[in-house]
Write an enzyme that holds these catalytic residues in place. Sequence first.
Site, PDB file in Angstrom:
ATOM      1  N   HIS A   1      43.631  43.666  43.804  1.00  0.00           N
ATOM      2  CA  HIS A   1      43.022  42.781  42.816  1.00  0.00           C
ATOM      3  C   HIS A   1      43.808  42.982  41.518  1.00  0.00           C
ATOM      4  O   HIS A   1      44.268  44.086  41.238  1.00  0.00           O
ATOM      5  CB  HIS A   1      41.543  43.123  42.612  1.00  0.00           C
ATOM      6  CG  HIS A   1      40.866  42.239  41.604  1.00  0.00           C
ATOM      7  ND1 HIS A   1      40.777  40.870  41.764  1.00  0.00           N
ATOM      8  CD2 HIS A   1      40.262  42.522  40.424  1.00  0.00           C
ATOM      9  CE1 HIS A   1      40.137  40.358  40.723  1.00  0.00           C
ATOM     10  NE2 HIS A   1      39.818  41.329  39.893  1.00  0.00           N
TER      11      HIS A   1
ATOM     12  N   CYS B   1      43.898  35.709  41.744  1.00  0.00           N
ATOM     13  CA  CYS B   1      43.885  36.583  40.563  1.00  0.00           C
ATOM     14  C   CYS B   1      45.279  37.033  40.153  1.00  0.00           C
ATOM     15  O   CYS B   1      45.553  37.225  38.968  1.00  0.00           O
ATOM     16  CB  CYS B   1      42.973  37.787  40.802  1.00  0.00           C
ATOM     17  SG  CYS B   1      43.433  38.794  42.223  1.00  0.00           S
TER      18      CYS B   1
ATOM     19  N   HIS C   1      39.856  39.096  34.047  1.00  0.00           N
ATOM     20  CA  HIS C   1      40.231  38.852  35.438  1.00  0.00           C
ATOM     21  C   HIS C   1      39.419  37.699  36.007  1.00  0.00           C
ATOM     22  O   HIS C   1      38.477  37.218  35.379  1.00  0.00           O
ATOM     23  CB  HIS C   1      40.025  40.122  36.283  1.00  0.00           C
ATOM     24  CG  HIS C   1      38.583  40.490  36.470  1.00  0.00           C
ATOM     25  ND1 HIS C   1      37.967  40.438  37.693  1.00  0.00           N
ATOM     26  CD2 HIS C   1      37.629  40.891  35.588  1.00  0.00           C
ATOM     27  CE1 HIS C   1      36.699  40.801  37.562  1.00  0.00           C
ATOM     28  NE2 HIS C   1      36.476  41.081  36.282  1.00  0.00           N
TER      29      HIS C   1
END
Length: 160
Positions: free
Chosen positions: A23, A113, A35
Amino acid sequence: MASSQAEPKPGDLIEIFRLAYEHWALYVGDGYVVHLGPPGDITGAALANIMSSGTGRAIVKKERLSVVAGKDKYRVNNKHDRKYSPRPPRKIVQRAEELVGREMLYNLTSDNCEHFVNELRYGVSRSDQVTEAIMKGSMFTGVLGMGLAMIGALMTVQRN
């Protein structure tokens, strides 16, 4: 949880090591990152729809790095600094904070992301996770893996 590297600086990319994927977040200072996260509590049919299509919506969130990382390891990873010129940190952070609260398109292969943070830092939307999946010769396997990763991310967000 912690990182073995020095403390992140505003504008740094943060790579968080989840079970089956990474991530990505952008450090904005004072222990906070920006994020992409799932909108609200996604479960059941909505989650199945995102997983089957590989697309959906995400919310730009500003949260403490310690909360986003949870028990997972993370590191500063500005891996494209030699290839692309980073924008000035002040401008990176300003743009990231302008986007907080916005709903964005989310697509595992074109708007995830990693694409999001690379666009903020370099002005280039790219995801090495997607590129590596394609290079390994099996987009299906890569998308399936990223799909499973997204389930993990959603479960992690719901735990926090």
